[in-house]
Design an enzyme around this catalytic site. Structure first.
Site, PDB file in Angstrom:
ATOM      1  N   LYS A 204     -28.116  -8.634 -14.742  1.00  0.00           N
ATOM      2  CA  LYS A 204     -28.208  -9.984 -15.056  1.00  0.00           C
ATOM      3  C   LYS A 204     -27.228 -10.569 -16.184  1.00  0.00           C
ATOM      4  O   LYS A 204     -26.233  -9.611 -16.199  1.00  0.00           O
ATOM      5  CB  LYS A 204     -29.533 -10.051 -16.282  1.00  0.00           C
ATOM      6  CG  LYS A 204     -30.996  -9.938 -15.465  1.00  0.00           C
ATOM      7  CD  LYS A 204     -32.037  -9.878 -16.141  1.00  0.00           C
ATOM      8  CE  LYS A 204     -33.143  -9.955 -15.215  1.00  0.00           C
ATOM      9  NZ  LYS A 204     -34.400  -9.960 -15.915  1.00  0.00           N
ATOM     10  N   ARG A 238     -37.065  -2.014 -14.001  1.00  0.00           N
ATOM     11  CA  ARG A 238     -36.862  -2.828 -12.760  1.00  0.00           C
ATOM     12  C   ARG A 238     -35.515  -2.788 -12.579  1.00  0.00           C
ATOM     13  O   ARG A 238     -34.604  -3.454 -13.256  1.00  0.00           O
ATOM     14  CB  ARG A 238     -37.397  -4.195 -12.927  1.00  0.00           C
ATOM     15  CG  ARG A 238     -37.451  -4.844 -11.668  1.00  0.00           C
ATOM     16  CD  ARG A 238     -38.135  -6.336 -11.950  1.00  0.00           C
ATOM     17  NE  ARG A 238     -38.033  -7.070 -10.667  1.00  0.00           N
ATOM     18  CZ  ARG A 238     -37.228  -7.974 -10.271  1.00  0.00           C
ATOM     19  NH1 ARG A 238     -35.886  -7.997 -11.058  1.00  0.00           N
ATOM     20  NH2 ARG A 238     -36.869  -8.656  -9.174  1.00  0.00           N
TER      21      ARG A 238
END
Ligand code: 8Y4
Length: 271
Positions: A204, A238
């Site tokens: 991210k 995740r």
């Protein structure tokens, strides 16, 4: 939880999943690497992404759910907010719903309640298209904690037993770097919800902000957050990088089994 994106604009794997076969092979490879859940998503939720139709999402996701459910023993998660996609994926063999909108779309609570699937309730401020335009919080930890509690209650009212529910602060979803960092530093408060905690930071943009790294060079950053999150009590990570994440988490778990603790004085002061 291994990430399997089947969006044409998947940020990193763009162009690599030329076909269903490539995506299936990627899913099977993550299972071989040790993934305990495969999360299949057909809607891009990256900042600024466009909406996709229900038909398009079903067309992308359902054949893969079916193939992976038939070929592996691991739970298959469908990453969607749409009730029709949930229902179709559950029929095809999915046993977990990962909803970045926490079952707030029309019919989603009922679709989940009609199944016995596990559910991840994630916090997001706003909608993907605009969520990174000046996100503001009074206290992000309190806001996220309150939101997740409200969604757990909504699930329970719809007949979803609380032992089916996992919670997630939604790192990067309507949050600035300081919000992401405050949440990752406050996992003990989120554990007060008494539900398993899922954390997703893989590749991210927080790593662009903190490290200046492009998307292909964010593995070490992601592993550092996976390790600290698991040490703090997170249950599910995740990630795109299943093998590396499992190695890192195994070491942390082994150290903890051997007595590793964050050092504290007799007065409880952190050293
Ligand atoms: C670069 C890399 C830029 C990744 C953006 C991104 C989560 C999630 C996503 C999460 C749960 C993403 C579907 C966003 N993140 N579901 N989904 N938790 N439960 N963006 O953190 O990876 S997709």
């Amino acid at each position: 939880m291994g990430i399997l994106n089947v969006t044409p604009d998947s940020f990193f794997d763009a162009g690599r999943f030329s076909s269903f076969d490539d995506a299936l092979a990627r899913g099977l490879a993550m299972v071989e690497e040790g993934a305990g859940i495969i999360d299949i998503g057909g809607e891009s939720t990256r900042p600024g992404a466009r909406a996709v139709t229900e038909e398009e999402e079903v067309r992308r996701v359902v054949p893969l759910v079916e193939a992976l459910a038939a070929r592996t023993g691991v739970p298959i998660s469908v990453d969607t907010s749409k009730a029709a996609v949930m229902r179709a994926a559950l029929r095809a063999g999915a046993t977990f719903i990962n909803d970045v909108r926490a079952l707030r779309e029309a019919g989603a609570l009922d679709a989940a309640a009609a199944s016995d699937a596990g559910i991840c309730l994630m916090h997001m401020q706003g909608e993907p298209r605009t969520m990174q335009v000046e996100p503001v919080y009074d206290d992000v930890v309190v806001d996220v904690q309150r939101f997740l509690l409200e969604r757990i209650t909504a699930c329970e009212s719809a007949g979803i037993a609380s032992d089916r529910i996992v919670v997630d602060p939604g790192i990067g979803f309507g949050k600035r770097i300081e919000h992401n960092m405050q949440l990752l530093a406050a996992l003990p408060q989120l554990l007060e919800l008494r539900r398993p905690l899922l954390i997703g930071v893989s590749r991210k943009s927080m790593f662009a902000t903190l490290l200046g790294r492009p998307v292909g060079e964010r593995l070490a950053g992601g592993l550092a957050v996976a390790v600290t999150s698991v040490l703090a009590g997170a249950h599910i990570v995740r990630t795109h990088d299943v093998a590396a994440t499992i190695d890192a988490v195994k070491i942390v778990t082994a150290l903890r089994t051997s007595g590793y603790r964050i050092a504290e004085t007799d007065e409880g002061e952190r050293l």
